[in-house]
Motif scaffolding. Structure first.
Motif, PDB file in Angstrom:
ATOM      1  N   MET A   1      19.416  -0.845 -17.325  1.00 33.31           N
ATOM      2  CA  MET A   1      20.260  -2.021 -17.402  1.00 33.31           C
ATOM      3  C   MET A   1      19.551  -3.183 -16.702  1.00 33.31           C
ATOM      4  SD  MET A   1      22.992  -3.382 -18.445  1.00 33.31           S
ATOM      5  CE  MET A   1      24.442  -2.483 -18.799  1.00 33.31           C
ATOM      6  N   ILE A   2      19.606  -4.311 -17.308  1.00 33.74           N
ATOM      7  CA  ILE A   2      18.967  -5.500 -16.743  1.00 33.74           C
ATOM      8  C   ILE A   2      19.931  -6.186 -15.781  1.00 33.74           C
ATOM      9  CG2 ILE A   2      18.122  -7.805 -17.310  1.00 33.74           C
ATOM     10  CD1 ILE A   2      16.989  -6.652 -19.859  1.00 33.74           C
ATOM     11  N   ASP A   3      19.416  -6.588 -14.645  1.00 30.40           N
ATOM     12  CA  ASP A   3      20.173  -7.358 -13.661  1.00 30.40           C
ATOM     13  C   ASP A   3      19.735  -8.813 -13.834  1.00 30.40           C
ATOM     14  OD1 ASP A   3      21.080  -8.751 -11.432  1.00 30.40           O
ATOM     15  OD2 ASP A   3      20.714  -7.081 -10.063  1.00 30.40           O
ATOM     16  N   ILE A   4      20.575  -9.639 -14.460  1.00 26.55           N
ATOM     17  CA  ILE A   4      20.151 -11.002 -14.801  1.00 26.55           C
ATOM     18  C   ILE A   4      19.866 -11.863 -13.574  1.00 26.55           C
ATOM     19  CG2 ILE A   4      21.247 -10.990 -17.060  1.00 26.55           C
ATOM     20  CD1 ILE A   4      23.474 -12.731 -15.898  1.00 26.55           C
ATOM     21  N   THR A   5      20.373 -11.467 -12.417  1.00 29.76           N
ATOM     22  CA  THR A   5      20.097 -12.248 -11.208  1.00 29.76           C
ATOM     23  C   THR A   5      18.719 -11.949 -10.626  1.00 29.76           C
ATOM     24  OG1 THR A   5      21.118 -10.626  -9.722  1.00 29.76           O
ATOM     25  CG2 THR A   5      22.549 -12.355 -10.622  1.00 29.76           C
ATOM     26  N   LYS A   6      18.140 -10.804 -10.992  1.00 31.85           N
ATOM     27  CA  LYS A   6      16.836 -10.414 -10.433  1.00 31.85           C
ATOM     28  C   LYS A   6      15.755 -10.222 -11.483  1.00 31.85           C
ATOM     29  CE  LYS A   6      19.049  -8.021  -6.622  1.00 31.85           C
ATOM     30  NZ  LYS A   6      19.494  -6.733  -6.128  1.00 31.85           N
ATOM     31  N   ASP A   7      16.153  -9.861 -12.692  1.00 36.44           N
ATOM     32  CA  ASP A   7      15.176  -9.457 -13.705  1.00 36.44           C
ATOM     33  C   ASP A   7      14.728 -10.579 -14.637  1.00 36.44           C
ATOM     34  OD1 ASP A   7      15.341  -6.939 -12.610  1.00 36.44           O
ATOM     35  OD2 ASP A   7      16.794  -6.221 -14.060  1.00 36.44           O
ATOM     36  N   ILE A   8      15.317 -11.747 -14.519  1.00 35.35           N
ATOM     37  CA  ILE A   8      14.881 -12.899 -15.296  1.00 35.35           C
ATOM     38  C   ILE A   8      14.249 -13.878 -14.318  1.00 35.35           C
ATOM     39  CG2 ILE A   8      15.567 -14.787 -16.807  1.00 35.35           C
ATOM     40  CD1 ILE A   8      17.907 -13.016 -17.748  1.00 35.35           C
ATOM     41  N   GLN A   9      12.956 -14.098 -14.476  1.00 34.46           N
ATOM     42  CA  GLN A   9      12.212 -14.913 -13.514  1.00 34.46           C
ATOM     43  C   GLN A   9      11.304 -15.902 -14.243  1.00 34.46           C
ATOM     44  OE1 GLN A   9      12.437 -14.739 -10.157  1.00 34.46           O
ATOM     45  NE2 GLN A   9      13.977 -13.117 -10.295  1.00 34.46           N
ATOM     46  N   PRO A  10      11.123 -17.085 -13.671  1.00 35.37           N
ATOM     47  CA  PRO A  10      10.146 -18.016 -14.234  1.00 35.37           C
ATOM     48  C   PRO A  10       8.735 -17.421 -14.116  1.00 35.37           C
ATOM     49  CG  PRO A  10      11.575 -19.129 -12.658  1.00 35.37           C
ATOM     50  CD  PRO A  10      11.832 -17.664 -12.525  1.00 35.37           C
ATOM     51  N   LEU A  11       7.912 -17.728 -15.074  1.00 35.02           N
ATOM     52  CA  LEU A  11       6.532 -17.251 -15.057  1.00 35.02           C
ATOM     53  C   LEU A  11       5.828 -17.671 -13.770  1.00 35.02           C
ATOM     54  CD1 LEU A  11       4.140 -15.887 -16.456  1.00 35.02           C
ATOM     55  CD2 LEU A  11       3.692 -18.060 -17.610  1.00 35.02           C
ATOM     56  N   THR A  12       6.098 -18.872 -13.291  1.00 37.38           N
ATOM     57  CA  THR A  12       5.438 -19.327 -12.056  1.00 37.38           C
ATOM     58  C   THR A  12       5.829 -18.464 -10.859  1.00 37.38           C
ATOM     59  OG1 THR A  12       7.168 -20.983 -11.752  1.00 37.38           O
ATOM     60  CG2 THR A  12       5.127 -21.724 -12.782  1.00 37.38           C
ATOM     61  N   THR A  13       7.076 -18.013 -10.799  1.00 41.70           N
ATOM     62  CA  THR A  13       7.499 -17.122  -9.720  1.00 41.70           C
ATOM     63  C   THR A  13       6.734 -15.803  -9.796  1.00 41.70           C
ATOM     64  OG1 THR A  13       9.702 -18.108  -9.668  1.00 41.70           O
ATOM     65  CG2 THR A  13       9.470 -15.924  -8.685  1.00 41.70           C
ATOM     66  N   PHE A  14       6.606 -15.281 -11.003  1.00 40.15           N
ATOM     67  CA  PHE A  14       5.843 -14.038 -11.178  1.00 40.15           C
ATOM     68  C   PHE A  14       4.385 -14.246 -10.771  1.00 40.15           C
ATOM     69  CE2 PHE A  14       3.291 -10.998 -13.543  1.00 40.15           C
ATOM     70  CZ  PHE A  14       3.947  -9.809 -13.248  1.00 40.15           C
ATOM     71  N   ARG A  15       3.813 -15.331 -11.224  1.00 39.97           N
ATOM     72  CA  ARG A  15       2.412 -15.623 -10.912  1.00 39.97           C
ATOM     73  C   ARG A  15       2.198 -15.758  -9.401  1.00 39.97           C
ATOM     74  NH1 ARG A  15       1.107 -19.983 -14.432  1.00 39.97           N
ATOM     75  NH2 ARG A  15       2.172 -21.272 -12.929  1.00 39.97           N
ATOM     76  N   ASN A  16       3.104 -16.443  -8.710  1.00 38.82           N
ATOM     77  CA  ASN A  16       2.964 -16.676  -7.275  1.00 38.82           C
ATOM     78  C   ASN A  16       3.300 -15.456  -6.415  1.00 38.82           C
ATOM     79  OD1 ASN A  16       2.206 -19.307  -7.815  1.00 38.82           O
ATOM     80  ND2 ASN A  16       4.276 -20.108  -7.563  1.00 38.82           N
ATOM     81  N   ASN A  17       4.034 -14.504  -6.990  1.00 40.16           N
ATOM     82  CA  ASN A  17       4.473 -13.320  -6.236  1.00 40.16           C
ATOM     83  C   ASN A  17       4.157 -12.037  -7.004  1.00 40.16           C
ATOM     84  OD1 ASN A  17       6.042 -14.726  -4.020  1.00 40.16           O
ATOM     85  ND2 ASN A  17       7.032 -15.551  -5.842  1.00 40.16           N
ATOM     86  N   SER A  18       3.025 -12.000  -7.661  1.00 39.18           N
ATOM     87  CA  SER A  18       2.739 -10.885  -8.569  1.00 39.18           C
ATOM     88  C   SER A  18       2.714  -9.527  -7.870  1.00 39.18           C
ATOM     89  CB  SER A  18       1.441 -11.127  -9.332  1.00 39.18           C
ATOM     90  OG  SER A  18       0.359 -11.254  -8.429  1.00 39.18           O
ATOM     91  N   VAL A  19       2.170  -9.440  -6.679  1.00 40.71           N
ATOM     92  CA  VAL A  19       2.115  -8.146  -5.981  1.00 40.71           C
ATOM     93  C   VAL A  19       3.528  -7.649  -5.682  1.00 40.71           C
ATOM     94  CG1 VAL A  19       1.373  -6.969  -3.873  1.00 40.71           C
ATOM     95  CG2 VAL A  19      -0.177  -8.557  -5.023  1.00 40.71           C
ATOM     96  N   LYS A  20       4.360  -8.523  -5.156  1.00 40.27           N
ATOM     97  CA  LYS A  20       5.747  -8.173  -4.843  1.00 40.27           C
ATOM     98  C   LYS A  20       6.500  -7.779  -6.122  1.00 40.27           C
ATOM     99  CE  LYS A  20       9.895 -10.193  -2.820  1.00 40.27           C
ATOM    100  NZ  LYS A  20      10.493 -11.408  -2.284  1.00 40.27           N
ATOM    101  N   MET A  21       6.281  -8.523  -7.177  1.00 35.14           N
ATOM    102  CA  MET A  21       6.957  -8.238  -8.450  1.00 35.14           C
ATOM    103  C   MET A  21       6.508  -6.890  -9.020  1.00 35.14           C
ATOM    104  SD  MET A  21       9.035 -10.681  -9.240  1.00 35.14           S
ATOM    105  CE  MET A  21       9.273 -12.267  -9.938  1.00 35.14           C
ATOM    106  N   MET A  22       5.225  -6.583  -8.911  1.00 34.00           N
ATOM    107  CA  MET A  22       4.716  -5.304  -9.411  1.00 34.00           C
ATOM    108  C   MET A  22       5.308  -4.146  -8.602  1.00 34.00           C
ATOM    109  SD  MET A  22       3.009  -5.989 -12.055  1.00 34.00           S
ATOM    110  CE  MET A  22       2.243  -4.431 -12.392  1.00 34.00           C
ATOM    111  N   GLN A  23       5.464  -4.339  -7.311  1.00 33.06           N
ATOM    112  CA  GLN A  23       6.091  -3.311  -6.473  1.00 33.06           C
ATOM    113  C   GLN A  23       7.539  -3.083  -6.907  1.00 33.06           C
ATOM    114  OE1 GLN A  23       5.391  -5.072  -2.618  1.00 33.06           O
ATOM    115  NE2 GLN A  23       3.467  -3.953  -2.329  1.00 33.06           N
ATOM    116  N   ARG A  24       8.221  -4.179  -7.216  1.00 32.90           N
ATOM    117  CA  ARG A  24       9.614  -4.070  -7.674  1.00 32.90           C
ATOM    118  C   ARG A  24       9.695  -3.346  -9.011  1.00 32.90           C
ATOM    119  NH1 ARG A  24      13.488  -7.146 -10.288  1.00 32.90           N
ATOM    120  NH2 ARG A  24      12.155  -8.950 -10.552  1.00 32.90           N
ATOM    121  N   LEU A  25       8.742  -3.638  -9.905  1.00 41.32           N
ATOM    122  CA  LEU A  25       8.701  -2.947 -11.196  1.00 41.32           C
ATOM    123  C   LEU A  25       8.592  -1.440 -11.002  1.00 41.32           C
ATOM    124  CD1 LEU A  25       6.276  -4.995 -13.489  1.00 41.32           C
ATOM    125  CD2 LEU A  25       8.649  -4.426 -13.954  1.00 41.32           C
ATOM    126  N   LYS A  26       7.681  -1.029 -10.130  1.00 38.92           N
ATOM    127  CA  LYS A  26       7.492   0.400  -9.877  1.00 38.92           C
ATOM    128  C   LYS A  26       8.742   1.026  -9.271  1.00 38.92           C
ATOM    129  CE  LYS A  26       3.404   2.101  -9.151  1.00 38.92           C
ATOM    130  NZ  LYS A  26       2.265   2.717  -9.237  1.00 38.92           N
TER     131      LYS A  26
END
Length: 96
Positions: A1-26
């Protein structure tokens, strides 16, 4: 299930926090929807979750199932049915 408050992010946020985002994905196994100018442009997900989707799609697609079966035959990954049935009879003590 997608959590729209956490799982929809601007590309710039992903780019600037890629390590943190990858950890969250795992950790969560939930995909992240990346937006550009407020519109969904890409989805990032962990490799195991993507493989699971591929496996589910393959099992749901009759043509893919047939293709895989034919490939198994070509590659010698099959056994005669009477051999398998005999093995099952012995294993589970099923009378003839």
């Amino acid at each position: 299930m997608i959590d729209i408050t956490k799982d929809i992010q601007p590309l710039t946020t992903f780019r600037n926090n890629s390590v943190k985002m990858m950890q969250r994905l795992k950790k969560t196994k939930r995909p992240i929807i990346l937006t550009v100018n407020g519109k969904a442009q890409a989805i990032v997900q962990d490799a195991a979750a993507y493989q699971r989707l591929l496996d589910l799609a393959a099992s749901a697609d009759v043509n893919e199932g047939i293709r895989q079966g034919l490939e198994d035959m070509r590659e010698g990954r099959t056994r005669p049915a009477d051999e398998v049935f005999e093995e099952m009879r012995r294993k589970y003590a099923i009378p003839r």
